[in-house]
Design a protein around this motif. Structure first.
Motif, mmCIF file in Angstrom:
data_model
loop_
_atom_site.group_PDB
_atom_site.id
_atom_site.type_symbol
_atom_site.label_atom_id
_atom_site.label_comp_id
_atom_site.label_asym_id
_atom_site.label_seq_id
_atom_site.Cartn_x
_atom_site.Cartn_y
_atom_site.Cartn_z
ATOM 1 N N VAL A 85 0.947 -1.794 0.240
ATOM 2 C CA VAL A 85 -0.341 0.165 0.543
ATOM 3 C C VAL A 85 0.428 1.229 0.078
ATOM 4 O O VAL A 85 0.642 2.480 -0.529
ATOM 5 N N VAL A 86 1.882 1.336 1.057
ATOM 6 C CA VAL A 86 3.128 2.627 0.828
ATOM 7 C C VAL A 86 3.319 2.730 -0.556
ATOM 8 O O VAL A 86 3.845 3.753 -0.784
ATOM 9 N N ALA A 87 3.967 1.904 -0.938
ATOM 10 C CA ALA A 87 4.741 1.837 -2.281
ATOM 11 C C ALA A 87 3.848 2.260 -2.950
ATOM 12 O O ALA A 87 3.893 3.190 -4.458
ATOM 13 N N SER A 88 2.478 1.989 -3.432
ATOM 14 C CA SER A 88 1.466 2.421 -4.216
ATOM 15 C C SER A 88 0.885 3.720 -4.234
ATOM 16 O O SER A 88 0.129 4.394 -5.299
ATOM 17 N N TYR A 89 1.161 4.606 -2.742
ATOM 18 C CA TYR A 89 1.335 5.528 -2.906
ATOM 19 C C TYR A 89 2.326 6.588 -3.392
ATOM 20 O O TYR A 89 2.827 8.233 -3.468
ATOM 21 N N GLY A 90 3.484 5.699 -3.540
ATOM 22 C CA GLY A 90 4.763 6.366 -4.333
ATOM 23 C C GLY A 90 5.892 7.484 -3.410
ATOM 24 O O GLY A 90 6.277 7.888 -3.264
ATOM 25 N N ALA A 91 5.335 6.239 -2.191
ATOM 26 C CA ALA A 91 5.724 6.595 -1.337
ATOM 27 C C ALA A 91 7.326 6.693 -1.001
ATOM 28 O O ALA A 91 8.145 6.329 -1.468
#
Lengths: 366, 370
Positions: free
Chosen positions: B70-76
């Motif tokens: 999820v974190v990666a999908s936000y481009g964090a």
């Protein structure tokens, strides 16, 4: 046909029972005996798989004498039968025929043909590939008559009936002809695969019964399921070949050590293992796709067949290479597998055919 | 799981824009990334796998992987102190004494950045042949030797060092794990410039560097056991790599198919080959995660997935470089150029493909050792 009615643990138990049966019923010596006999059928193994273990009924509903299961269970049987090189018409009569009939959605045909297929008492095969450039045609001449040739028809010599796809005046249809009937000429082919004879089937106005109606969409689904089934066979054989190669690498000594200690051999074996594990994941995934989701089925079947058709032959060739000269002898089992692997590779499309279809599916080419 | 992801999304919806607003054009800097880790640790997301007593959520592998997805999908941004969070902290929790466990909280909030001093010039794939020595002198270890390929070495405040403490013991039995503050006199750090121009790794030189005996983690001479137990924590991550590569190839094909240029059948087939392999790899990854979810322990799958992933991801970057054509070598397509160069490490880092094939041959297939 259902998606899956069993757990992974139950399928694993099922695998053990099939493997146990085949290791005593169809050892390599028996396979060679049946090949030499030229009948193309190991009757004892077939009776055991059908009447005793009920494998021919796996894909057939209970009301027609089957077990009402799905591809998740059938791929296990296919893997094991191919692993044992069993000389039985499992793919044609246990998988393709019952699926072809059921996909036609013809209640009467189901009731007529499925019970005999379920208990193995009748053997049917599918003639789906047109041969000699002639498109097989169905003409309505006071009842249907078929004209044309079909090639690479599996187990045609031992089949009582042959399911034939043919062009009708309005589209595509599925028909059944009596294998020994008028206008049906079966010419055995000098097939590469010694464990599963093929034939050229010439239809010269053969009287036929039509099953269901327009069949083109159903045929697409049948091809997808055929891709999954042949991939399962490729997996079963690949796993066995890897074991044979690894065993040899452990025992064959050259330059003072087992050849498996040399990285050239070890890495080849490790790559075989990686491909076998990959094939297993791909086959299990494809076998669990709901067959009514035709879009997902089509894509997953192309993926699994593209992969298995590419790497199973590589494994068979690598097995011969690991064995050196002994792998090139008739007495060694490697060529029996190579022959069946190369046949499964092309049935329902080899890797190139599948990738070509994927190109279009993914919108890369028109 | 869904509830957890929902909570995370709500948190990210606030936290990420706040962080972006604070750092503006400086988001790529080390300080900015440390700040992001602090926020992620405060929210107990970066430390979700840690037990509750250490401030974490005590979550299992699958939940942690879901959080990372999820974190990666936000481009964090990437968490800079990953080695500390994933490897060092679990080691200290398991083997550290009360004093050493105080580092754990500081690893979470980036007050401390840790590196691991493992590889040496003469000990890469064969790590246990390491030669850096720690000799006991009174109540101190005296360390001499050299480490190489130390991730985060330039930024680290502390190192978890593996050094030989018993030269006469069999190679796996004479190694100890020792905490070394990087500002210890006699410790010198030099960056290693990589072929892609980056410098994520360092060389670390030890010349009579002295640290207290109290810095020993776990039993003396059992650094191998101490370290290998926690390396296992990371292994399930390959299943996620598999899924991400599958998604990456899917979007690459989408991009190519939408471009104005006609795609030649040769190029298309290369892409479809990658697609087929990535779909199969994805299936393997999902099967491995399902096994974990059912309480099983992955075995040979992780070696196979690592091998297939590294070779396939490398081939994909090679294809992208080929697609770029001359723009790839002029630098007009910088992404293709750097991607291609960076991808050389895929079959080297975390065990070269050649070694993985040895491991599969020896341990899985039971082939005789060389």
């Amino acid at each position: 046909m259902k998606t899956s009615t069993t757990t992974a643990a139950e399928r694993s138990e099922f695998r053990s029972s099939v493997r146990d049966f085949l290791s005593s019923a169809s050892p390599e010596t028996r396979v060679r005996e049946v090949i030499a006999g030229g009948t193309g059928l190991d009757e004892a193994a077939w009776k055991g798989l059908s009447a005793d273990l009920g494998i021919t009924g796996l894909l057939i509903p209970e009301e027609f004498g089957g077990q009402g299961m799905g591809m998740a269970e059938m791929v296990v049987a296919l893997e094991e039968a191919a692993r044992a090189l069993a000389v039985v018409p499992l793919l044609s009569s246990g998988v393709l025929a019952p699926l072809a009939i059921q996909l036609a959605g013809d209640a009467q045909a189901n009731a007529t043909y499925l019970p005999g297929l379920a208990d193995g008492s009748s053997i049917m095969t599918l003639a789906g590939i047109d041969g000699g450039g002639v498109t097989t045609q169905a003409r309505d001449e006071n009842g249907w008559s078929l004209y044309g040739t079909k090639t690479a028809v599996l187990n045609a010599q031992i089949a009582s009936q042959i399911l034939v796809t043919a062009t009708t005046p309005t589209g595509t249809g599925l028909f059944v002809v009596d294998a020994k009937g008028l206008g049906v000429v079966i010419t055995p082919q000098d097939a590469l695969d010694l464990t599963r004879p093929t034939a050229l089937v010439t239809l010269e106005g053969a009287p036929a019964v039509r099953i269901g109606g327009e069949y083109s969409e159903a045929f697409g689904t049948l091809v997808s399921l055929g891709r999954i089934a042949t991939s399962a066979e490729l997996l079963g054989m690949s796993e066995k070949l890897m074991e044979v190669a690894v065993d040899y690498a452990k025992t064959r000594v050259q330059f003072g050590k087992p050849i498996g200690a040399f990285q050239a051999i070890k890495h080849r074996c490790s790559e075989m293992f990686a491909h076998v594990e990959s094939m297993r994941a791909a086959v299990e995934t494809a076998a669990l796709v709901d067959p009514s989701d035709t879009v997902a089925l089509h894509e997953q079947a192309l993926v699994v067949k593209a992969y298995c058709s590419r790497f199973a032959p590589w494994i068979a060739e690598a097995t011969i290479q690991v064995h050196g000269g002994i792998g090139f002898t008739w007495e060694h089992c490697a060529h029996l597998y190579l022959r069946r692997v190369k046949t499964d590779e092309v049935l329902f499309g080899n890797a190139l055919v599948c990738r070509d279809e994927l190109q279009q599916l993914l919108g890369l080419t028109a | 799981m869904e509830e957890l992801e929902g909570e995370l999304r709500i948190w990210l919806n606030d936290a990420l824009p706040a962080w972006q607003a604070q750092w503006g054009a400086d988001q790529e800097t080390w300080d900015a990334k440390c700040d992001w880790q602090r926020r992620m640790a405060d929210g107990r997301w970066a430390i979700a796998s840690w037990p509750v007593e250490f401030g974490g959520r005590g979550l299992g592998t699958l939940e942690v992987l879901a959080i990372e997805d999820v974190v990666a999908s936000y481009g964090a941004p990437q968490i800079p102190g990953m080695i500390g969070l994933k490897n060092v902290a679990p080691t200290l929790m398991k083997f550290g004494n009360e004093e050493q466990r105080k580092h754990v909280a500081r690893i979470g909030n980036t007050d401390e950045v840790w590196c691991q001093g493992f590889s040496e010039p003469g000990a890469g794939s064969d790590l246990a042949s390491l030669r850096t020595r720690a000799v006991i002198d009174g109540d101190e270890f005296v360390i001499n030797g050299q480490k190489v390929w130390t991730s985060n070495g330039m930024h680290a405040s502390h190192m978890q060092l593996l050094a030989r403490t018993d030269a006469d013991a069999p190679k796996h039995k004479g190694i100890s794990a020792i905490i070394v503050p990087m500002d210890t006199p006699g410790v010198e750090v030099r960056p290693i410039k990589q072929i892609n121009g980056g410098a994520e790794f360092a060389e670390v030189f030890f010349t009579d560097a002295r640290v207290p005996l109290a810095n020993l983690i776990g039993p003396l001479h059992d650094g191998w056991g101490v370290t290998m137990t926690t390396l296992g924590h990371e292994r399930a991550g390959v299943a996620v790599f598999a899924g991400r590569l599958e998604a990456r190839i899917r979007s690459l094909i989408e991009e190519v198919s939408k471009s104005d240029h006609a795609v030649s059948p040769v190029v298309a087939d290369e892409l479809v080959e990658h697609y087929v392999e990535s779909r199969v790899l994805g299936s393997m990854g999902r099967a491995m995660l399902a096994k974990i979810a059912e309480g099983g322990t992955p075995g040979s799958e992780q070696s196979v997935i690592k091998m297939v992933w590294s070779e396939l991801s490398q081939r994909v970057d090679t294809t992208i470089m080929e697609l770029a054509g001359v723009a790839g070598v002029t630098g007009d397509d910088n992404d293709a150029k750097l991607g291609y160069l960076s991808a050389r490490s895929a079959t080297i880092a975390a065990g070269t493909s050649d070694i993985v094939k040895n491991i599969i041959g020896d341990r899985v297939l039971g082939l005789p050792r060389e």
